[in-house]
Enzyme design. Sequence first.
Site, short mmCIF file in Angstrom:
data_model
loop_
_atom_site.label_atom_id
_atom_site.label_comp_id
_atom_site.label_asym_id
_atom_site.label_seq_id
_atom_site.Cartn_x
_atom_site.Cartn_y
_atom_site.Cartn_z
N ASP A 44 0.84 -1.21 0.00
CA ASP A 44 0.00 0.00 0.00
C ASP A 44 0.87 1.26 0.00
OD1 ASP A 44 0.81 -0.18 2.63
OD2 ASP A 44 -1.21 -0.20 3.49
N SER A 45 2.20 1.08 -0.01
CA SER A 45 3.12 2.20 -0.28
C SER A 45 2.82 2.80 -1.64
CB SER A 45 4.58 1.73 -0.22
OG SER A 45 4.76 0.58 -1.01
N ASP A 83 -1.09 -6.17 -0.02
CA ASP A 83 -1.44 -5.55 1.27
C ASP A 83 -2.94 -5.43 1.43
OD1 ASP A 83 0.65 -4.93 3.03
OD2 ASP A 83 1.26 -3.18 1.84
N LYS A 111 -0.86 -9.39 3.14
CA LYS A 111 -0.10 -8.88 4.29
C LYS A 111 -1.00 -7.95 5.09
CE LYS A 111 3.43 -5.74 3.86
NZ LYS A 111 2.92 -4.57 4.64
N GLU A 113 -0.95 -5.46 8.94
CA GLU A 113 -0.10 -4.86 9.98
C GLU A 113 -0.64 -5.14 11.37
OE1 GLU A 113 0.47 -0.69 9.14
OE2 GLU A 113 1.17 -1.08 7.10
N GLU A 180 9.66 -3.89 10.45
CA GLU A 180 9.96 -2.55 9.93
C GLU A 180 10.52 -1.65 11.02
OE1 GLU A 180 7.17 -0.79 7.25
OE2 GLU A 180 8.25 1.11 7.23
#
Length: 256
Positions: A44-45, A83, A111, A113, A180
């Site tokens: 999602d960057s 993501d 993925k 978080e 991260e």
Amino acid sequence: MNSLREGYIGAKKAGQTLVCLTAYDYPAARLLDESGVDLILVGDSLGMVVLGYPDTTEVTLDDMLHHTRAVARGVERATVVADLPKGAYHDPSSALVNARALISAGADAVKLEGGRSQAGTISALVEQDIPVLAHIGMLPQQIREEGGYKIKGRTPQQADRLEEDAAAVEMAGAFGVVLELVTPPLAEKISKTLAIPTIGIGSGMGCDGQIRVLHDVIGLYPWFRPRFVEPKADVAGEIRRAVESFAAEVRNKAVS
Ligand code: KIV
């Protein structure tokens, strides 16, 4: 245990260091796949480096589906991970619906978080045969609450919580975990403790693999580059040079 997880645990046991990069479109994904990258993340960057937002928090599931389809068309060999964007996994049942959509778009895995707080969601996805890559440490989807990209694991309390997060996501069935901005000694300690591979970003050399945003590595986003990235090319400079050369030829009536 699903076969993707077995494969990643096997790769770690065999001492393989995982090469992971982001991609958001067909040509980049195909070039990465042809270059032997192990894992391609439709991160999602893309909110920042493709869509021009200040951070990842405004990326939608539709954005992720669109880019995941493009990436999947270019990949034959690497694992494609997509993501789950912020807001797409409030609870296990919405996570399941949205993760299934990403898998239908061509991802091999998703993925998300979070550590202990997401263990229930990770198990719910894994039980439905959806492989999950976990992500702990600095969580970009929480950037507005956090107020910046800060190193994690500096205090003994933070380090304990991160070790618990790592153990929880492994126990929940994740096939790997992104670390991260975790302090390098702690990232190395977590890597030695887990059976699943750790994939570091700004977390030192003791991880089982490394992941970077492609634009940072090839110099395609010159307006911001994280401190820990050493660019291997200056694609932005090459684009400017080529466009200026083309523009000069057009203005000199040298292009028909
Ligand atoms: O969105 C992203 O690109 C990521 C990183 C781990 C690179 O989450």
